[in-house]
Design an enzyme around this catalytic site. Sequence first.
Site, mmCIF file in Angstrom:
data_model
loop_
_atom_site.group_PDB
_atom_site.id
_atom_site.type_symbol
_atom_site.label_atom_id
_atom_site.label_comp_id
_atom_site.label_asym_id
_atom_site.label_seq_id
_atom_site.Cartn_x
_atom_site.Cartn_y
_atom_site.Cartn_z
ATOM 1 N N LYS A 186 0.296 -0.887 0.056
ATOM 2 C CA LYS A 186 0.043 0.253 -0.084
ATOM 3 C C LYS A 186 0.647 1.431 -0.141
ATOM 4 C CE LYS A 186 -3.105 -2.664 -0.123
ATOM 5 N NZ LYS A 186 -2.684 -3.883 -0.316
HETATM 6 C C1 LIG Z 1 -8.733 -2.871 -2.020
HETATM 7 C C2 LIG Z 1 -8.825 -4.129 -1.065
HETATM 8 N N1 LIG Z 1 -9.150 -4.253 0.112
HETATM 9 C C3 LIG Z 1 -9.000 -5.112 1.225
HETATM 10 C C4 LIG Z 1 -7.844 -5.858 1.010
HETATM 11 C C5 LIG Z 1 -7.341 -6.511 2.549
HETATM 12 O O1 LIG Z 1 -6.091 -5.634 2.850
HETATM 13 P P1 LIG Z 1 -4.905 -6.559 4.044
HETATM 14 O O2 LIG Z 1 -4.238 -7.411 2.883
HETATM 15 O O3 LIG Z 1 -4.223 -5.528 4.541
HETATM 16 O O4 LIG Z 1 -6.179 -7.144 4.508
HETATM 17 C C6 LIG Z 1 -6.143 -5.067 -0.092
HETATM 18 C C7 LIG Z 1 -5.424 -5.696 0.347
HETATM 19 O O5 LIG Z 1 -5.222 -6.416 0.639
HETATM 20 C C8 LIG Z 1 -7.276 -4.245 -0.972
HETATM 21 O O6 LIG Z 1 -6.926 -4.005 -2.209
#
Ligand SMILES: Cc1ncc(COP(=O)(O)O)c(C=O)c1O
Length: 408
Positions: free
Chosen positions: A200
């Site tokens: 991110k």
């Molecule tokens: C659009 C979106 N939503 C949710 C997530 C979930 O986040 P995490 O990987 O931090 O659990 C991500 C990425 O990983 C994402 O790109």
Amino acid sequence: MTTTESAGPIRTTPFPTVNDLSGRRIGAEELEAVTRVINSGQLNSTVGGETRAWEQEFGAYCGVEHVVACSSGTSALHLAVAAVNPGPGDEIITTGLSDAGTVLPIVMQNAIPVFADVDQHTGILDPASVEAAITDRTRAIIVVHLFGVPAPVEELREIADRHGVILIEDCAQAYGTLTASGARAGTVGHLGCFSLQQSKHITAGDGGMVISKDEPELVRRARLFADKAWPRDTNERTHLFLSLNYRMTELQAAVARAQLPKLDGIVKDRRERAHRLTEAIADLPGLRAAPVDGSSYWQFPLFIDPELAGGDGHAYAKALAEQGVAAGPGYIQRPLYLNPVLSEAKTYGDSGFPLADVHDRYAEGLCPVTESLISGRLLVIGWNENYTEADVDDIAAALRLASKQVAG
Ligand SMILES: Cc1ncc(COP(=O)(O)O)c(C=O)c1O
């Protein structure tokens, strides 16, 4: 390395990547932050002050009163869904074109994901499709600012309010994204969710936040849900409802605090480089860059008209790879609803609960635009704040050559 002749690949050296320091702005500040936590001996947010300070600072950055820090973007979305408190079988409308973290929390809370289709020029939920999917069981809408492009959240908020449902913005890819009304992504819906995962705009390895401008009751439920529903502010050791431990650690919070002052520069640099590429390839037939307005460019998506472009995302990805430029066709391999967890209702034991009666809906053809983007109309080029102008020019040159080759 850049060459102008087509004898060898345009690019022979790696691009900066978010997967290591080449494409991350992580250094002395983060090291100092982690050291501070270690030296304090307070690694957990129930005793240390880093996580609470991070919530304050991120709230000030977003211009919102409420922030709940948690362990990941997926957990942030789980907090948001749990705050809505759907009953078993209630419905939450969302997209099939996202990370699975957008959708899995819905099922974890025993609600039903209902998939609306997306706009063919952005891959983002189409408000008309969302509104058509609303029923008397709908409790919420989860919209994703995909690749950092602003979703039409003003329109969706109006729809949500008219139907008395909650709008949750998934901003995992959208730090610094500005919506049509000039608001920060995450502040138009009732709740906004962010991720601090490695890829991110800013990272703490993992981590997440739920933000809200003016929904203290939803925020209170979200905060409780992250901490076993233990109302620590009351001094009572009790557990008010079913929930888990999704707390952020002090180490994560300290790193996030060190990352935050760098965020505006990261977004600015991503934008400048993306605008350079958008201009450089504007004349290529059948290739359309995402709208530039407000985007913070988590990635650089290209929308392809295979007839005009001579081929689809797979053909372009192959031609680009030959020039040393990595690009992913489709972003994900299948719409989220075609993963076994949903299409085969692989949930709790053999029960299929809560999807036993609905999983047959999760079949090919459910969201035709989503499916056409995944199967070839979408091409995703990795993006990075540490790209130089020469890096961008290499990508542009590779795309130009690919266009020639693919279109013939
Ligand atoms: C659009 C979106 N939503 C949710 C997530 C979930 O986040 P995490 O990987 O931090 O659990 C991500 C990425 O990983 C994402 O790109």
